[in-house]
Motif scaffolding. Structure first.
Motif, PDB file in Angstrom:
ATOM      1  N   MET A   1      72.420  25.550  70.282  1.00  0.00           N
ATOM      2  CA  MET A   1      73.380  24.913  71.232  1.00  0.00           C
ATOM      3  C   MET A   1      74.288  24.097  70.581  1.00  0.00           C
ATOM      4  SD  MET A   1      72.362  22.190  74.137  1.00  0.00           S
ATOM      5  CE  MET A   1      71.593  23.410  75.020  1.00  0.00           C
ATOM      6  N   LYS A   2      75.419  24.453  70.719  1.00  0.00           N
ATOM      7  CA  LYS A   2      76.876  23.714  70.142  1.00  0.00           C
ATOM      8  C   LYS A   2      76.747  22.428  70.678  1.00  0.00           C
ATOM      9  CE  LYS A   2      79.773  27.512  69.041  1.00  0.00           C
ATOM     10  NZ  LYS A   2      81.176  28.327  69.325  1.00  0.00           N
ATOM     11  N   VAL A   3      77.144  21.344  69.844  1.00  0.00           N
ATOM     12  CA  VAL A   3      77.509  20.171  70.170  1.00  0.00           C
ATOM     13  C   VAL A   3      78.449  20.022  71.336  1.00  0.00           C
ATOM     14  CG1 VAL A   3      78.433  17.969  69.740  1.00  0.00           C
ATOM     15  CG2 VAL A   3      76.892  18.937  67.977  1.00  0.00           C
ATOM     16  N   CYS A   4      79.556  20.924  71.230  1.00  0.00           N
ATOM     17  CA  CYS A   4      80.842  20.775  72.439  1.00  0.00           C
ATOM     18  C   CYS A   4      80.073  21.372  73.695  1.00  0.00           C
ATOM     19  CB  CYS A   4      81.946  21.519  71.930  1.00  0.00           C
ATOM     20  SG  CYS A   4      81.431  23.533  71.788  1.00  0.00           S
ATOM     21  N   ASP A   5      78.963  21.882  73.718  1.00  0.00           N
ATOM     22  CA  ASP A   5      78.213  22.461  75.048  1.00  0.00           C
ATOM     23  C   ASP A   5      77.277  21.381  75.663  1.00  0.00           C
ATOM     24  OD1 ASP A   5      79.814  24.616  74.807  1.00  0.00           O
ATOM     25  OD2 ASP A   5      78.304  25.772  73.703  1.00  0.00           O
ATOM     26  N   ILE A  66      72.500  16.132  60.541  1.00  0.00           N
ATOM     27  CA  ILE A  66      71.565  17.094  61.256  1.00  0.00           C
ATOM     28  C   ILE A  66      72.420  18.324  61.037  1.00  0.00           C
ATOM     29  CG2 ILE A  66      70.958  18.185  63.596  1.00  0.00           C
ATOM     30  CD1 ILE A  66      71.046  15.283  64.624  1.00  0.00           C
ATOM     31  N   SER A  67      71.802  19.248  60.510  1.00  0.00           N
ATOM     32  CA  SER A  67      72.564  20.726  60.237  1.00  0.00           C
ATOM     33  C   SER A  67      72.193  21.463  61.349  1.00  0.00           C
ATOM     34  CB  SER A  67      71.994  21.358  58.899  1.00  0.00           C
ATOM     35  OG  SER A  67      72.582  22.426  58.745  1.00  0.00           O
ATOM     36  N   ASN A  68      73.041  21.814  62.481  1.00  0.00           N
ATOM     37  CA  ASN A  68      73.179  22.536  63.566  1.00  0.00           C
ATOM     38  C   ASN A  68      73.453  24.002  63.166  1.00  0.00           C
ATOM     39  OD1 ASN A  68      72.199  22.966  66.285  1.00  0.00           O
ATOM     40  ND2 ASN A  68      74.342  22.433  66.669  1.00  0.00           N
ATOM     41  N   ARG A  69      72.280  24.643  62.746  1.00  0.00           N
ATOM     42  CA  ARG A  69      72.629  26.133  62.277  1.00  0.00           C
ATOM     43  C   ARG A  69      72.937  27.058  63.332  1.00  0.00           C
ATOM     44  NH1 ARG A  69      69.517  25.541  56.596  1.00  0.00           N
ATOM     45  NH2 ARG A  69      70.459  23.756  56.125  1.00  0.00           N
TER      46      ARG A  69
END
Length: 145
Positions: A1-5, A66-69
């Motif tokens: 899940m992307k931050v922008c979502d 946080i590395s959001n992979r």
């Protein structure tokens, strides 16, 4: 899940877009989303470290990362030695992995990054882990922000 979502996007203090990824600066943590196929090396990391130092001050030891992979990319793990050689580290380093093929990279990173890297299956879990460590109430969903 992307931050922008997620509703997290409404709480971003600074957003930095590069050809190699997006970095979101919050009060207590940074979330990175590295672009697909990138080799994330020291030169790229140093650009982000410089921005983080300007924004948060010279000490990163109190910062959470946080590395959001969300994409597949690679890291030069030996570049962690340069980061550590600068006397830098994160209070909490969390990695959110969505695919099983991301796990081997995480294992290799753990050899080079001398502190703990905690891994999670969702961005909400990673944010809640940091919230708990900062004595904040965990969220049931990002809509509670």
């Amino acid at each position: 899940m992307k931050v922008c979502d997620t509703p997290l996007i409404n709480h971003v203090l600074q957003e930095h877009r590069f050809s190699f990824g997006v970095f979101y600066f919050f009060d207590d943590f940074i979330i990175s989303e590295i672009a697909e196929g990138v080799l994330f090396d020291w030169d790229k990391a140093f650009e982000v470290i410089s921005l983080g130092t300007d924004f948060y001050g010279t000490e990163t030891n109190h910062l959470n990362y946080i590395s959001n992979r969300i994409n597949d990319y690679s890291i030069k793990p030996q570049d962690w030695l340069k980061f550590l050689g600068m006397g830098k580290r994160f209070n909490i380093f969390a990695a959110v992995t969505y695919r099983s093929k991301s796990i081997p990279n995480l294992i290799i990173e753990r050899f080079f990054y001398k502190d703990t890297i905690v891994s999670f299956d969702s961005l909400l879990e990673a944010v809640n882990f940091i919230r708990q460590k900062e004595d904040l109430v965990p969220l049931q969903s990002f809509n509670e922000l």
